[in-house]
Enzyme design. Structure first.
Site, PDB file in Angstrom:
ATOM      1  CE1 TYR A   1      -3.244  -1.890   5.716  1.00 38.93           C
ATOM      2  CE2 TYR A   1      -2.903   0.440   4.857  1.00 38.93           C
ATOM      3  CZ  TYR A   1      -3.218  -0.915   4.626  1.00 38.93           C
ATOM      4  OH  TYR A   1      -3.547  -1.271   3.379  1.00 38.93           O
TER       5      TYR A   1
ATOM      6  CB  SER B   1      -0.888   0.093   1.297  1.00 39.34           C
ATOM      7  OG  SER B   1      -1.459   1.264   1.519  1.00 39.34           O
TER       8      SER B   1
END
Length: 317
Positions: A197, A171
């Site tokens: 994350y 990501s």
């Protein structure tokens, strides 16, 4: 040219340009590609980008296994993919990436070669610090460590394919956080949902870097991808997708970079790279403005990749 004909090749030093971009779909990328005779495993494939990735690979003729935590949902999704593609060779198996015992059982049960491993499953921005029973921070455990254990457990199957590819779904959130080796489980740091994350997604890139270094001689290459901003279940803890509309993608567009890395003949011999919008990303030396792209040098650093791999080995039971 099918994946099965790629053969064992050393990683390229330069990445070829592709005709695909931001708006390309998975079907665009695989148009004319014949994957019959190959096998693929896609984790987290019962919804969202994972389902579309599996559907596109099955539509090109691959035998596809969905590795999913909810086996019933996985079987329903597999049946729908088979029906829509006319490919009966789509199935689902139980795989809980937060449970290393489940990962080991899944890998041990795999039989035969594996041509494409798409480590797609993920969780995002858990609001509270959560750890697995083994004490691992949950996002790191699911997004990286479970996939690391799965990849390691399937090494022989990948090598038997004679030209396998691993796709590590990352990501652009990796730009927020390098891997903090001295406190992987937030025993000292203040927990931040997006920071954790991002760290797990940096780890996902490093997995691809080190797997390529270690296994390219066996014909196994790995790349990391950023799918883009797609409205899926991934954002359930963040109040939904907040990316500006002009930067959002459909699920079909979101799967395009994954299937490019998994199956396109254009990337034969390419490994250890990070892709977004169906192209290799430029290295950036500071975090870009919100929703910007690029890959951080710490995510491609060979020393970081080797250290993470060796550290991860000590975390496996």
């Amino acid at each position: 040219m099918p994946v099965r004909n790629h053969g064992i090749v050393a990683p390229m030093t330069e990445t070829p340009q592709t005709p695909f971009g931001f708006t390309s779909t998975a079907d665009d990328v695989l148009a004319g590609v014949d994957l019959s005779g190959t096998r693929a495993l896609v984790t987290g494939a019962s919804s969202g980008v994972g389902t579309e990735t599996a559907r596109a690979l099955a539509g090109a003729g691959a035998s596809v296994v969905l590795g999913v935590r909810n086996a019933d949902a996985g079987r329903r999704t597999a049946a729908l993919i088979s029906e829509s593609t006319g490919n009966p060779a789509v199935s689902a198996g139980h795989l809980d990436l937060a449970d290393l015992g489940s990962v080991r059982a899944f890998a041990d049960a795999w039989d035969g070669p594996l041509h494409m491993l798409v480590n797609n499953a993920g969780i995002m921005a858990l609001p509270d610090l959560t750890r697995t029973p083994q004490g691992r921070e949950m996002q790191f455990a699911v997004n990286f460590l479970g996939h690391f254990a799965l990849t390691l457990g399937l090494r022989d199957a990948l090598a038997r394919a004679g030209g396998a590819r691993i796709v590590s779904v990352s990501s652009n959130a990796h730009l927020y956080a390098p891997v903090v080796f001295d406190d992987l489980d937030y025993r000292f740091r203040l927990y931040h949902p997006i920071g954790a994350y991002g760290e797990s997604k940096t780890a996902a890139v490093l997995l691809a870097v080190e797997a390529t270094r270690l296994w390219s001689g066996e014909g196994v290459l790995a790349n990391a991808v950023h799918p883009g901003a797609i409205a899926t279940n991934l954002q359930k803890h963040t109040g939904g997708l907040r990316t500006p509309p002009e930067r959002r993608k459909s699920v079909k567009q979101g799967a395009a970079t994954s299937v490019l890395a998994a199956a396109s003949p254009l990337l034969a011999g390419v490994g250890g790279r990070y892709f977004e919008d169906c192209a290799e990303s430029p290295v950036v030396h500071e975090r870009p403005p919100m929703f910007g792209g690029g890959v951080a040098p710490f995510a491609l650093d060979p020393a970081n990749a080797e250290r993470l791999w060796e550290t991860a080995l000590t975390l496996l039971p």
